[in-house]
Scaffold this active site. Structure first.
Site, PDB file in Angstrom:
ATOM      1  N   TYR A  84       1.119  -1.278  -0.041  1.00 24.75           N
ATOM      2  CA  TYR A  84      -0.510   0.426   0.036  1.00 24.75           C
ATOM      3  C   TYR A  84       1.106   0.842  -0.310  1.00 24.75           C
ATOM      4  O   TYR A  84       0.644   1.886  -0.034  1.00 24.75           O
ATOM      5  CB  TYR A  84      -0.979  -0.184   1.611  1.00 24.75           C
ATOM      6  CG  TYR A  84      -1.516  -1.197   1.561  1.00 24.75           C
ATOM      7  CD1 TYR A  84      -2.900  -1.736   0.746  1.00 24.75           C
ATOM      8  CD2 TYR A  84      -1.472  -1.783   2.213  1.00 24.75           C
ATOM      9  CE1 TYR A  84      -3.028  -3.402   0.708  1.00 24.75           C
ATOM     10  CE2 TYR A  84      -2.220  -3.565   2.718  1.00 24.75           C
ATOM     11  CZ  TYR A  84      -3.016  -3.645   2.004  1.00 24.75           C
ATOM     12  OH  TYR A  84      -3.664  -4.680   1.778  1.00 24.75           O
TER      13      TYR A  84
ATOM     14  N   TYR B  91     -14.104  -5.927   3.825  1.00 20.15           N
ATOM     15  CA  TYR B  91     -12.925  -6.321   2.841  1.00 20.15           C
ATOM     16  C   TYR B  91     -12.922  -7.664   3.004  1.00 20.15           C
ATOM     17  O   TYR B  91     -12.443  -7.942   4.304  1.00 20.15           O
ATOM     18  CB  TYR B  91     -11.537  -5.179   4.102  1.00 20.15           C
ATOM     19  CG  TYR B  91     -10.338  -6.009   3.567  1.00 20.15           C
ATOM     20  CD1 TYR B  91      -9.096  -5.203   2.276  1.00 20.15           C
ATOM     21  CD2 TYR B  91      -9.531  -6.959   3.892  1.00 20.15           C
ATOM     22  CE1 TYR B  91      -8.019  -5.438   1.347  1.00 20.15           C
ATOM     23  CE2 TYR B  91      -7.976  -6.849   3.951  1.00 20.15           C
ATOM     24  CZ  TYR B  91      -7.337  -6.048   2.153  1.00 20.15           C
ATOM     25  OH  TYR B  91      -6.062  -6.894   1.943  1.00 20.15           O
TER      26      TYR B  91
ATOM     27  N   ASP C  17     -15.185 -14.768   6.416  1.00 21.02           N
ATOM     28  CA  ASP C  17     -13.955 -14.695   6.248  1.00 21.02           C
ATOM     29  C   ASP C  17     -13.784 -14.660   7.661  1.00 21.02           C
ATOM     30  O   ASP C  17     -13.826 -13.045   9.135  1.00 21.02           O
ATOM     31  CB  ASP C  17     -14.032 -13.419   5.674  1.00 21.02           C
ATOM     32  CG  ASP C  17     -13.127 -12.400   5.293  1.00 21.02           C
ATOM     33  OD1 ASP C  17     -11.785 -13.471   6.126  1.00 21.02           O
ATOM     34  OD2 ASP C  17     -12.095 -11.565   4.466  1.00 21.02           O
TER      35      ASP C  17
ATOM     36  N   LYS D  30      -3.688 -16.197   8.840  1.00 14.90           N
ATOM     37  CA  LYS D  30      -3.322 -14.532  10.115  1.00 14.90           C
ATOM     38  C   LYS D  30      -2.862 -15.463  10.741  1.00 14.90           C
ATOM     39  O   LYS D  30      -1.546 -16.117  11.329  1.00 14.90           O
ATOM     40  CB  LYS D  30      -4.248 -13.735  10.172  1.00 14.90           C
ATOM     41  CG  LYS D  30      -4.607 -12.665   8.888  1.00 14.90           C
ATOM     42  CD  LYS D  30      -4.837 -11.532   9.411  1.00 14.90           C
ATOM     43  CE  LYS D  30      -5.262 -10.519   8.277  1.00 14.90           C
ATOM     44  NZ  LYS D  30      -4.334  -9.375   8.078  1.00 14.90           N
TER      45      LYS D  30
END
Length: 429
Positions: free
Chosen positions: A17, A144, A245, A274
């Site tokens: 990013y 997201y 998610d 994660k």
């Protein structure tokens, strides 16, 4: 190479990013242990982010390290096509112990975004095999789900960092973002937008995909569990698959092992990643039901057409298995409760400050929403000088510390935010 490593980094290494021509400053880390990492300057920094939600037991955990070393002496990697190994088998067995019985078919992959890609492929193949010609996914705004192309197609097309790609990604369905917060009194009006889209498109929708309870990039809002429960009921009613998610929220972060448990539901497809390995290395999984898995698998010769090279990596699987065995001791519940209560005790007073709009706390997540946009470059330097690592975005300062964090370090993180919000130079006006 000359020893100005940060100059080399800024000239040749592209960070997430960010720009390669005018990058944000990077800080060179030399080592990490517990909740701290050390800069090459010798400065110890408290990590308030768990390295993007992942390092739940802290850095250099002795049991995870030992597991990794022992496995590396046996086999570090081997292809998963036509071959299996004990670490994958043992990991999946551990996962089944913490998952609903319905979710019992596990596809191991190598990152959260890839697990979303696989989930969407699974849902599409399953629906096509039932010959219902569905073509759409439905989600909610300000969501997201990752940075790969299928994942970004279900990220908010207007309010996300991916709008640059809107002309070439598929156009899917987006309901209004839930308005009711986690503990507000439920009102059915919050689900009306979702219901209306379902009714108009019930024969087109392959699956609904949502982040459970916590919308990460969507200003870190925590929506009402009844909203998620209503989504499950609607999916059942109209024969639509539900993909959850849990990549960021899974493994205890919200106070439940999985955030969807707040709504007392079970998804058809679950994505995890994660902190699956305690943040030690990359691994993710897409988990589904026997019915969906069998339907896809019986479609010779196509089956599930996905095979990441490092799928089921033995090192990652062995560490993930040890991570889950640590979590199953349930110490994390006391840790999360302590962090949540401390956040509530010490953070809500910041609402008195004119710069602060809202404060949200759930489990080991604390969100401070400001009225003004934050100057990331300057505030990052401010936090580093104070000895903490906090990485805000837009108007949001948030904390997701490792579960092992203690009072002293929590207090320092909170004090750093208290001082930062008083500094006008760190905000845009």
């Amino acid at each position: 190479m000359k020893k100005n490593y940060l100059v080399f980094n800024s000239q040749h290494i592209w960070h997430p990013y960010d720009s390669i021509t005018n990058p944000l400053p990077c800080y060179l880390v030399s080592s990490a242990k517990g909740i701290n990492f050390k800069l090459n300057s010798g400065l110890n920094i408290i990590d308030g982010m768990s390295s993007w939600w992942a390092i739940i037991h802290g850095y250099n955990h002795p049991l995870l390290n030992k597991t990794l070393i022992n496995q590396s002496k046996k086999i570090s990697h081997i292809m998963f096509g036509g071959i299996t190994h004990y670490p994958a088998i043992f990991l999946c067995n551990e996962l089944l112990k913490i998952l609903p019985k319905k979710l019992n078919n596990i596809f191991l992959c190598d990152s959260g975004s890839v697990s979303i890609e696989i989930a969407m492929k699974m849902a599409l193949q399953y629906c096509n095999l039932k010959k219902n010609n569905k073509t759409m996914f439905l989600t909610i705004r300000n969501g997201y789900h990752g940075d790969t192309f299928s994942a970004i197609s279900v990220c908010d097309p207007k309010n996300s960092m991916h709008k640059l790609y809107n002309k070439i990604i598929p156009k899917y369905l987006f309901a209004k973002q839930p308005k009711l917060s986690f503990k507000e009194k439920w009102n059915n009006y919050d689900i009306y937008s979702f219901i209306n889209i379902i009714l108009k498109n019930k024969f087109k929708i392959i699956a609904v995909i949502v982040e459970p309870i916590v919308q990460g990039i969507g200003n870190m809002t925590f929506y009402h569990p009844e909203y998620l429960k209503q989504i499950r009921l609607l999916c059942n009613m109209y024969n639509i698959l539900l993909i959850i998610d849990e990549i960021a929220t899974g493994f205890g972060r919200t106070g439940k092992m999985f955030a969807y448990q707040y709504a007392n539901i079970i998804p058809d497809i679950l994505c995890i990643g994660k902190s699956l390995t305690g943040g030690m290395m990359t691994l993710a999984a897409t988990i589904t039901t026997k019915e969906i898995a069998i339907k896809i698998s019986n479609n010779y010769p196509y089956k599930i057409m996905h095979g990441p090279t490092f799928m089921g990596n033995p090192l990652s699987c062995s560490v993930a298995k040890k991570n889950i065995s640590l979590l199953r001791k349930n110490i994390w519940k006391k840790q999360i409760n302590y962090i949540e209560q401390y956040f509530k005790k010490k953070l809500f007073f910041l609402l008195k400050h004119p710069r602060i709009s809202k404060i949200r706390i759930l489990g080991a997540i604390a969100v401070i929403e400001c009225y003004n946009f934050i100057n990331l470059k300057l505030i990052q330097k401010f936090f580093i000088n104070y000895g903490v690592w906090i990485r805000p975005y837009k108007k949001i300062i948030y904390l997701t510390p490792p579960y092992i964090i203690k009072k002293f370090h929590l207090n320092k993180l909170i004090k750093s935010i208290t001082y930062a919000i008083k500094d006008n130079s760190l905000f845009f006006f």
